[in-house]
Motif scaffolding. Structure first.
Motif, short mmCIF file in Angstrom:
data_model
loop_
_atom_site.label_atom_id
_atom_site.label_comp_id
_atom_site.label_asym_id
_atom_site.label_seq_id
_atom_site.Cartn_x
_atom_site.Cartn_y
_atom_site.Cartn_z
N ILE A 1 34.25 20.18 29.32
CA ILE A 1 34.20 20.34 27.87
C ILE A 1 34.24 21.81 27.50
CG2 ILE A 1 32.79 19.98 25.83
CD1 ILE A 1 31.71 17.52 27.06
N VAL A 2 33.45 22.59 28.19
CA VAL A 2 33.41 24.02 27.87
C VAL A 2 34.76 24.65 28.13
CG1 VAL A 2 32.46 26.21 28.61
CG2 VAL A 2 30.95 24.31 28.17
N SER A 3 35.38 24.29 29.23
CA SER A 3 36.64 24.95 29.53
C SER A 3 37.72 24.54 28.54
CB SER A 3 37.08 24.63 30.96
OG SER A 3 37.82 23.43 30.99
N ARG A 4 37.59 23.31 28.01
CA ARG A 4 38.61 22.89 27.06
C ARG A 4 38.45 23.55 25.70
NH1 ARG A 4 41.15 17.79 26.94
NH2 ARG A 4 41.19 16.74 28.94
N TYR A 5 37.21 23.64 25.22
CA TYR A 5 37.00 23.96 23.83
C TYR A 5 36.45 25.34 23.56
CZ TYR A 5 37.75 19.00 23.46
OH TYR A 5 38.29 17.76 23.55
N THR A 6 36.23 26.13 24.59
CA THR A 6 35.67 27.44 24.32
C THR A 6 36.75 28.41 23.85
OG1 THR A 6 34.51 29.28 25.31
CG2 THR A 6 36.03 28.10 26.69
N GLU B 1 36.81 31.43 24.91
CA GLU B 1 37.01 32.42 25.97
C GLU B 1 38.10 31.99 26.91
OE1 GLU B 1 32.52 32.95 26.86
OE2 GLU B 1 33.77 33.57 28.55
N ILE B 2 38.75 32.96 27.49
CA ILE B 2 39.72 32.65 28.54
C ILE B 2 38.98 32.76 29.85
CG2 ILE B 2 41.95 33.24 29.48
CD1 ILE B 2 42.45 34.80 26.94
N GLN C 1 43.22 28.55 32.43
CA GLN C 1 44.26 29.56 32.45
C GLN C 1 45.53 29.14 31.76
OE1 GLN C 1 44.47 32.62 33.30
NE2 GLN C 1 42.43 32.87 34.11
N GLY C 2 45.89 27.87 31.91
CA GLY C 2 47.24 27.52 31.47
C GLY C 2 47.38 27.16 30.01
N ASP C 3 46.31 27.29 29.24
CA ASP C 3 46.36 26.79 27.87
C ASP C 3 46.94 27.80 26.91
OD1 ASP C 3 43.15 25.19 28.25
OD2 ASP C 3 45.16 24.59 28.85
N VAL D 1 47.23 30.47 24.33
CA VAL D 1 46.37 31.63 24.13
C VAL D 1 47.04 32.55 23.13
CG1 VAL D 1 45.69 33.80 25.21
CG2 VAL D 1 45.15 31.68 26.34
N SER D 2 46.28 33.12 22.27
CA SER D 2 46.87 34.07 21.33
C SER D 2 45.84 35.11 20.98
CB SER D 2 47.32 33.32 20.07
OG SER D 2 47.52 34.23 19.02
N ASN D 3 46.23 36.37 21.10
CA ASN D 3 45.33 37.47 20.74
C ASN D 3 44.00 37.43 21.45
OD1 ASN D 3 46.96 38.76 18.88
ND2 ASN D 3 46.49 37.20 17.37
N GLY D 4 44.03 37.02 22.67
CA GLY D 4 42.79 37.05 23.43
C GLY D 4 41.89 35.87 23.16
N ILE D 5 42.32 34.92 22.36
CA ILE D 5 41.48 33.74 22.15
C ILE D 5 42.15 32.54 22.80
CG2 ILE D 5 40.29 32.35 20.46
CD1 ILE D 5 40.74 34.30 18.43
N HIS D 6 41.31 31.77 23.44
CA HIS D 6 41.82 30.55 24.05
C HIS D 6 41.73 29.42 23.03
CE1 HIS D 6 40.58 26.70 25.97
NE2 HIS D 6 41.71 26.89 26.60
N PHE D 7 42.81 28.70 22.84
CA PHE D 7 42.79 27.60 21.89
C PHE D 7 42.44 26.29 22.56
CE2 PHE D 7 44.14 29.14 17.78
CZ PHE D 7 44.46 30.44 18.09
N VAL D 8 41.96 25.36 21.78
CA VAL D 8 41.41 24.15 22.39
C VAL D 8 42.51 23.33 23.04
CG1 VAL D 8 39.61 24.12 20.67
CG2 VAL D 8 41.62 22.73 20.34
N ARG D 9 42.12 22.74 24.10
CA ARG D 9 43.03 21.83 24.81
C ARG D 9 42.48 20.44 24.56
NH1 ARG D 9 42.06 23.29 29.84
NH2 ARG D 9 41.07 21.43 30.65
N PHE D 10 42.99 19.84 23.50
CA PHE D 10 42.44 18.58 23.06
C PHE D 10 42.89 17.46 23.95
CE2 PHE D 10 40.27 16.46 19.72
CZ PHE D 10 40.78 15.19 19.69
N GLY D 11 42.04 16.49 24.14
CA GLY D 11 42.48 15.35 24.92
C GLY D 11 41.46 14.25 24.86
N LEU D 12 41.92 13.01 24.86
CA LEU D 12 40.98 11.90 24.79
C LEU D 12 40.72 11.31 26.16
CD1 LEU D 12 41.95 10.02 21.55
CD2 LEU D 12 39.98 11.43 21.99
N LEU D 13 41.48 11.74 27.14
CA LEU D 13 41.23 11.20 28.47
C LEU D 13 40.64 12.31 29.33
CD1 LEU D 13 44.45 9.13 29.06
CD2 LEU D 13 42.15 8.29 28.63
#
Lengths: 496, 290, 285
Positions: free
Chosen positions: B37-42, B44-45, B50-52, B54-66
């Protein structure tokens, strides 16, 4: 009917399962009972202050918002002196590690404000700065201690650092009484200072523009190491290091105005944005103090220049190390705002709510905590049988105490060396002062310039910290946008 | 008519999807480990995300229901190792059930009484019921604290239960519904010799089921999620209802937080399931015909 | 006999009335008292000074404006959509039970859990921003054009529509089917049936829905607070924020005077609507 029966049976199964697992009630109370003060043996009152003339009795509840490790011992000492007095020390936010059920800050604040306003608050509140003096004044929930100070013949204002006390004053009323205070000092990398042509002597004040000038000059001359960070150990980070010092320049709490949208502030943001730092978003503030860190700072700059400044909180035990500043360090220096304003913080300040059941007793306790002490006793974490030391390493607000405690700490640390235990034959009276002549006079003149208490700002830090963090740690905010948001939000805070 | 039906169904389906989506998110989250959960929604990078995008140093959420690494660890911990959460759950039940019972008994009675008394200032009293509902929580806290002190109920559940039992919503809701109740039925019952209480119990009350069910559902919703009053009145953490723990942003393990949320939602299914039939009972005119 | 009958009705009313007096009217009165004194310490009566001060405060004025905008958008929207959905639910035959249950779920989701979801959607690193950035919008634009009010409306609607559905649903089911059948026999279409039957007999319930929507409008503050903090940007700084901050500053007099001004405005509004719907129902009794 069938459906209902199904539902009922499901519900009863659920009931049974859950009851089974919550059945072990007896162990829960031990898990979740509030940390009760353990019964400790009464301290040997070796150097008790002069015994009071009047017999005091009653019971008081002291609520401390955060855990203050020494508060219970202070209460015990007071109880030993006045056997008819009972002091209950409670802690607001305990760090309960069980299941992460530490009480969240907002919930505690809600509870505390309701209690204070209903007149059911604690008898004494140890306030680390959750309320500003103005809030106490406007709400009327606390006693004006100034009246008590004036009315009490035993209390002499001249014996205290008035500027420290006045930093918490509002319109002549004093609602918060600080029992100690901490000053922060800087040490600079001597080589870089010399290269920039800046010479500082001990106790000079320096502001952020001068520091940045030194850094830039050194950078131009190629004197910096690859992994240079401005601040050794990145204790505060660029978002706090200079901002706390510059805050009084941009916010006038008394007038209720702020000038974050001024060109000076935008320039400040731009200047400080490029400060080299290895902080990431998640790093918290790490504060370490003492002579050990100065040694580390000095050693790190021996070969290459890895950092320019060391930020440290000066405590009584580090006073001794002030005479042993390493060769490649300059200091101690005082960080001031561009307009020369210097700020301090406290770690123990008292407020007496009007719900207090025995105001006279509370005042006696407050006096006990701050009054000048004839023979101070030394209490060290490593030598707990000593009598209680109220200031816990911070500077006492009574002038006499600064001298006597300072000497005592100095001698103790001389004797301890690196061992962290006091030998049994420690006799401070027979030792010479480890401090050079005129040291304390100079220290006092430094202290007398402090006028601004960081703790008197209340919770405005919650407002500006996320914005500043976003500005410094990411690239999503421009300086103008950051300034605009600060102006808007701090403006709201001031206007309320 | 068919088109209207289809359109109605579509609307309902869309709305239901919007309603259930966050809950699916919560359920999915409860099966993810805290680290995932933390890695998906934080923001921070970190090394884990790593693969999500990213823009301007912010990691965007990697949403998923599974969940990528589904785990039952949270549930295991919750049911087997954490008596604290279960205890708080039962505290919640202990708070809500008396409120529901009290309101469902007192409110229709009071509304019936209010509707039938003859007094000049009846409507003013009713309007008072209305205006008092508008009080925000912060305003209520301090006076309620003081009143609870007078009644000596301050640190018990009564301090939370009693104000909730007497919340004006019940009387208000039922009385509005009573306005639609045909007066002839009541008069007919009285002509037959029924006293006030009998006409209430046998004529009016059976027809109020849908309103009382609606009231129960709404009260359950309001009180199951009660936070402020519980925070102020209850001193010990283990006396808190579960809503207090879930009423603040996630501290600690997010996986556990989601698992507790799902656990918290289960009784609501029961309540809604049971209340479903009562909600749809309208006025049964046939039984009213005396 | 007559008198005894009337007395009984008072007896029915008494417990609820007493409870309401103790737990609601007394705090209401207390708040008025706090609004009329200078502070909790000296408790000197200052009359309307606090009210004047609050009204003159620019922050209060802008907060009132934001609150009006927020209420003006979200309350009618919530009521309209909920009514529509309730009517749709009436028409669906199959799947009505699970649909109703699903539609009622938002009522019981705890606020902390929901805020996590809203953060995932609307935070600065959330789905909405990610969507915009992927489309190629510059991030400065994204930062500057955050539609905070829209986010608040969405958050409010998600929970409030369920609340309103419960109320409308029970109100709709009260209307006897025979009325509809009568209208259909007379040859009236859906729209006329709605207007002449549903709207009339639903008006008491509509009033309840309106009142509870307003109340819930204040309650949604909890989620907004968790999402944006106590000092959000100026376009969503509402009266609830003002009052909450005054509460946390222990400034009871400012809190109560602001609340009373709010009561005054809302009270007048509700009074007007109350009498309007009373006339409608009385005409058809």
């Amino acid at each position: 009917m069938r459906r209902e029966r199904l539902v009922l049976s499901a519900a009863s199964v659920f009931l049974v399962v859950a009851l089974t697992f919550s059945g072990c009630r007896s162990s829960q109370d031990t898990i979740y009972s509030q940390a009760l003060p353990e019964d400790s043996p009464s301290s040997t009152a070796e150097d008790s202050p002069a015994s009071q003339d009047k017999e005091l009795s009653g019971e008081l509840t002291i609520l401390s918002v955060y855990e203050f490790s020494n508060l219970e011992r202070i209460a015990e000492e007071f109880e030993t002196l006045h056997p008819n007095v009972k002091l209950n020390v409670e802690v607001g936010i305990t760090s309960s590690a069980d299941l992460g059920m530490a009480e969240p800050w907002e919930q505690f604040m809600e509870q505390l404000t309701t209690e204070l306003m209903s007149g059911e608050g604690p008898d004494i509140l140890v306030d680390p700065g959750v309320f500003t003096p103005k809030q106490y004044q406007q709400s009327g929930v606390a006693y004006d201690l100034r009246e008590w100070m004036d009315a009490d013949p035993d209390f002499h204002l001249e014996e205290y650092y008035e500027n420290i006390l006045q930093a918490y004053e509002v319109d002549g009323d004093q609602y918060t009484l600080p029992a100690n205070f901490w000053v922060s000092v800087l040490y600079l990398n001597k080589e870089l200072c010399d290269a920039a042509g800046v010479s500082c002597s001990a106790w000079d004040t320096v502001d952020y523009t001068e520091i940045l000038d030194i850094w830039r000059a050194a950078e131009n001359q190629g004197l910096l190491a690859q992994d240079f960070t401005l601040e050794f150990m990145d204790q505060k980070g660029p978002s706090s290091l200079f901002f706390d010092a510059e805050f009084p320049c941009f916010v006038d709490v008394k007038a209720g105005t702020c000038s974050f949208d001024s060109p000076e502030f935008i320039q400040y943001l731009k200047d400080t944005k490029s400060i080299p730092s290895n902080r990431t978003l998640s790093q918290g503030v790490v504060t370490m103090s003492g002579s050990a860190i100065m040694g580390d700072f000095s050693r790190s700059n021996q070969e290459e220049n890895h950092s320019l400044l060391l930020y440290d909180m000066l405590s009584l035990d580090s006073l001794v190390s002030l005479s042993e500043i390493p060769e490649n360090c300059v200091g101690p220096l005082i960080l001031s705002s561009r307009e020369g304003e210097v700020s301090f913080s406290t770690s123990l300040s008292f407020v007496v709510p009007t719900s207090c059941s025995h105001p006279e007793l509370a005042w006696e306790f407050l006096k006990f905590c701050v009054a000048p002490v004839e023979t101070p006793a030394f209490y060290s974490f490593y030598h707990p049988e000593g009598s209680v030391d109220i200031v816990q390493g911070g500077f006492p607000v009574a002038k006499e105490n600064l001298l006597s405690y300072g000497e005592l700490y100095g001698k103790a640390y001389q004797v301890m060396g690196g061992s962290m235990t006091i030998p049994d034959d420690f006799d401070p009276a027979s030792m010479d002062s480890p401090f050079p002549d005129g040291f304390f006079t100079q220290l006092e003149s430094v202290v007398s310039h402090y006028r601004f208490a960081i703790d008197s700002l209340g919770r405005v830090g919650e407002i500006y910290t996320p914005i500043l963090q976003q500005y410094y740690d990411t690239d999503t905010l421009s300086a103008e946008e950051c300034a605009r948001q600060l102006q808007e939000k701090v403006g709201i805070w001031l206007q309320e | 008519m068919k088109k209207a039906h289809v359109a109605a169904n579509v609307c309902v389906i869309l709305a239901a999807a919007a309603a259930i989506f966050p809950i699916l998110f919560t359920v999915a989250g409860s099966f993810m480990s805290g680290e995932e959960i933390v890695s998906r929604y934080t923001a921070e990078i970190t090394s884990a995300n790593q693969g999500d995008f990213v823009s301007n140093g912010i990691h965007f959420v990697r949403f998923g229901l599974l969940p990528e690494q589904p785990t039952l660890e949270q549930y295991r911990q919750l049911l087997w190792e954490s008596p604290g959460y279960l205890r708080m759950f039962w505290n919640s039940v202990l708070l809500v059930v008396p409120v529901l019972l009290g309101q469902c008994v007192l409110a229709p009675l009071a509304a019936f009484g209010l509707e039938n008394i003859r007094w000049r200032y009846k409507e003013a009293v009713f309007f008072l019921y209305i205006i008092v509902v508008l009080m925000p929580t912060q305003l209520q806290l301090v006076p309620n604290f003081i009143v609870a002190g007078w009644l000596h109920i301050r640190e018990s559940y009564l301090a939370i239960i009693l104000p909730a039992v007497f919340h004006p919503l019940g009387v208000f809701l039922v009385r509005q519904q009573l306005k639609n109740f045909p007066k002839e039925c009541l008069e007919a019952a009285q002509l037959d010799g029924a006293g006030a209480y009998q006409s209430y119990r046998y004529v009016v009350r059976p027809n109020l089921t849908s309103v009382v069910a609606a009231l129960a559902v709404l009260l359950f919703a309001d009180n199951w999620n009660i936070v402020d009053q519980a925070v102020v009145f209850l001193k010990n953490t283990y006396e808190n209802p579960l809503s207090v723990y879930l009423g603040s942003v996630v501290t600690g393990d997010p996986g556990m937080f989601f698992a507790v949320s799902v656990f918290y939602l289960i009784p609501t299914f029961l309540v809604f399931f049971l209340g479903q039939d009562y909600l749809t009972e309208g006025i049964a005119l046939t039984s009213v015909k005396a | 006999m007559r008198w005894k009958q009337r007395g009984i009705y008072w007896l029915f009313l008494l417990p609820s009335l007493l409870g309401m007096l103790v737990f609601y009217v007394i705090p209401f009165g207390y708040s008025l008292y706090y609004a009329l004194i200078d502070n909790m310490g000296s408790r000197q009566f200052v009359g309307l000074k606090n009210f004047a001060g609050t009204l003159a405060n620019q922050l209060f004025q802008s907060a009132a404006l934001n609150t009006t905008v927020f209420m003006g958008i979200s309350v009618p929207l919530g009521m309209g959509v909920a009514l529509l959905l309730s009517l749709c639910l009436q028409r669906t035959k199959r799947g009505r039970v699970p649909a109703t249950m699903v539609l009622l779920l938002p009522l019981v989701v705890p606020s902390g859990t929901m805020v996590y979801f809203w953060k995932v959607l609307f935070d600065s690193n959330g789905l909405v921003n990610e969507f915009l950035l992927r489309l190629g919008v510059s991030d400065q634009w994204v930062v500057q054009h955050q539609c905070h009010m829209g986010v608040l409306v969405v958050i409010f609607l998600w929970k409030n529509i369920s609340y309103n559905i419960v109320l409308f649903w029970s109100g709709l089911n009260w209307i006897p089917k025979t009325y509809y059948e009568q209208m259909a026999l007379e040859g009236a279409g859906i729209w006329r049936q709605f207007w002449n039957v549903t709207w009339i007999y639903l008006s008491p319930t509509t009033f309840v829905v309106m009142l509870m929507s307003i109340v819930n409008n204040f309650k949604v503050f909890k989620e907004v607070y968790m999402l944006y903090g106590a000092y959000p940007s100026a376009d969503i700084y509402m009266l609830q924020h003002y009052m909450n901050n005054q509460f946390l500053s222990m400034n009871m007099q400012k809190l109560c005077s602001a609340a009373y001004l709010l009561f005054l405005v809302l009270g007048v509004l509700l009074l007007v609507v109350f009498y309007a719907q009373k006339r409608v129902t009385d005409a058809y009794q």
